[in-house]
Design an enzyme around this catalytic site. Sequence first.
Site, PDB file in Angstrom:
ATOM      1  N   ALA A 166       0.827  -1.209   0.000  1.00  0.00           N
ATOM      2  CA  ALA A 166       0.000   0.000   0.000  1.00  0.00           C
ATOM      3  C   ALA A 166       0.861   1.259   0.000  1.00  0.00           C
ATOM      4  CB  ALA A 166      -0.934   0.003   1.210  1.00  0.00           C
ATOM      5  N   CYS A 207       3.544 -12.869   0.294  1.00  0.00           N
ATOM      6  CA  CYS A 207       2.965 -14.109  -0.226  1.00  0.00           C
ATOM      7  C   CYS A 207       4.025 -15.112  -0.667  1.00  0.00           C
ATOM      8  CB  CYS A 207       2.030 -13.804  -1.393  1.00  0.00           C
ATOM      9  SG  CYS A 207       0.603 -12.809  -0.930  1.00  0.00           S
ATOM     10  N   THR A 225      -8.969   9.980   6.786  1.00  0.00           N
ATOM     11  CA  THR A 225      -9.357   9.729   8.167  1.00  0.00           C
ATOM     12  C   THR A 225     -10.203  10.911   8.647  1.00  0.00           C
ATOM     13  OG1 THR A 225      -7.434  10.841   9.128  1.00  0.00           O
ATOM     14  CG2 THR A 225      -7.161   8.521   8.486  1.00  0.00           C
ATOM     15  N   ILE A 269      -9.037  13.259  10.188  1.00  0.00           N
ATOM     16  CA  ILE A 269      -8.167  14.422   9.980  1.00  0.00           C
ATOM     17  C   ILE A 269      -8.029  14.608   8.475  1.00  0.00           C
ATOM     18  CG2 ILE A 269      -5.964  15.502  10.525  1.00  0.00           C
ATOM     19  CD1 ILE A 269      -7.591  14.685  12.999  1.00  0.00           C
ATOM     20  N   ASP A 325      -3.609  -2.837   4.914  1.00  0.00           N
ATOM     21  CA  ASP A 325      -4.068  -3.718   5.987  1.00  0.00           C
ATOM     22  C   ASP A 325      -4.523  -2.974   7.236  1.00  0.00           C
ATOM     23  OD1 ASP A 325      -3.456  -5.842   4.376  1.00  0.00           O
ATOM     24  OD2 ASP A 325      -1.966  -6.740   5.707  1.00  0.00           O
TER      25      ASP A 325
END
Length: 445
Positions: free
Chosen positions: A14, A44, A265, A267, A275
């Site tokens: 990410a 993985c 968020t 904020i 995750d």
Amino acid sequence: MNEYDVIVIGAGPAGLSCARFSRKLNPRWRILIIRRQKKSIIPCALPYALDGTIKTDDCIKSDEKLLRSANIDLVIDEVESISCEDNSLAAKSGKSFGYNNLVLATGSFPFVPPIPGANLKNVFSIKDHPDILSILEIVEDVRKAVVVGAGFIGLELVNAFYNRGIEVNLVEMESVCLPQNLSSDFSENIKKDLEARGVKLFLGKVLKEIKGEEKVKECILDDGTKIEADLVVLSVGVRADVSLAQKSGIDVTQKGIKVNEYFQTNIQNIYAVGDCVSGKSFITGKPMNGFLATNAVVEGKFAAMNIAGKKRPFAGIINPAVTKIFDLSCGAAGFTRDAAEKEGLRFLSSDTEVYSREKSFPGAVPLKMRLIFDRDTLTLIGAEALSKENVSWIINMLSLAILNKNNARELAFMQYCGHPPQIDVPAKMPIVLCAVDVLKQAKEL
């Protein structure tokens, strides 16, 4: 204090995706990644280093050169606090950084159940490169292993230990293998294959205690069963790492950091991806976690676009995932039939079995597939596939169909390619067969 347009905390799939896509969107931005680890890993790939399928170093991504070429700064450090009021953060080293936009990509950590003996030597969980190295240090002396958890990683570990000639025991609290990934009748094929190879299965059982003096000697299950063990791997899922967000006044839920459809968020200039985020289902809109690198990469790109002002809402996750356990490749996207029933969805489903290529050609093997459609709209909401050949292509295709909200009417008359050495005869395109069957069930044909 160094000032940046975008700071990303964490450099898993990410974080890297967000930083690199931010650079594509704005070549002038100052971008910084802060991470604890010196190297990035390919999570993985970790189980495949245990049996020598790949080298342990192949689990590591050498991304420093890549980041330099993209003019993205990298600092190896740990962020200890975030000051949302003055847009700054403080690191463990004593350094501080200022930001215009902050992205939390703090990932997840393995869940270790609170059972006696979980801290004994030779009891492991798998999340990072050092975990594999620790197992490899002792694996030559291991005769009997216990793997707890029959998800993708758990079964891949079973595969790896078996390949090393180790006696493997698999413990799973649900009554089936891959309970989160396949319907029970599909996963029954995996179970039978494991049993045929001599893997001992303890399904519907719960690990209650790990016994030993300094290191593990046996596992005790909830029914009193005792299993000898030289090594135990706990593969019972992960939890979102929300600790930094929580102490910084950022809203969190039981599933992760709370974000809106733009990955913001509470904020406004702080985003969260991967995750560590509390996700939602693309199909139902309900809270849903998706601890997958593929989800994380997409989320990172969405956050980058929204930081750049190219507002694009994220509709939710469908968790497409595949694996290969010994000879069987399997995967799913959206809702499996069992999951749809558990959710109380109204649906129609259809199963079909064809060959992976025209059956007279070498290598032709059965391909089993199931499609799940919303009963009212006939929109595709799920897919499952199983074969001795690669099924990732069909899961990827059906993932796109789910995201595009294609329905049985469209899929029944889709146009597609055909070539006998590569796919079954034109009359046996499995997606079309399932869609036509559902139209018949709905009395539209």
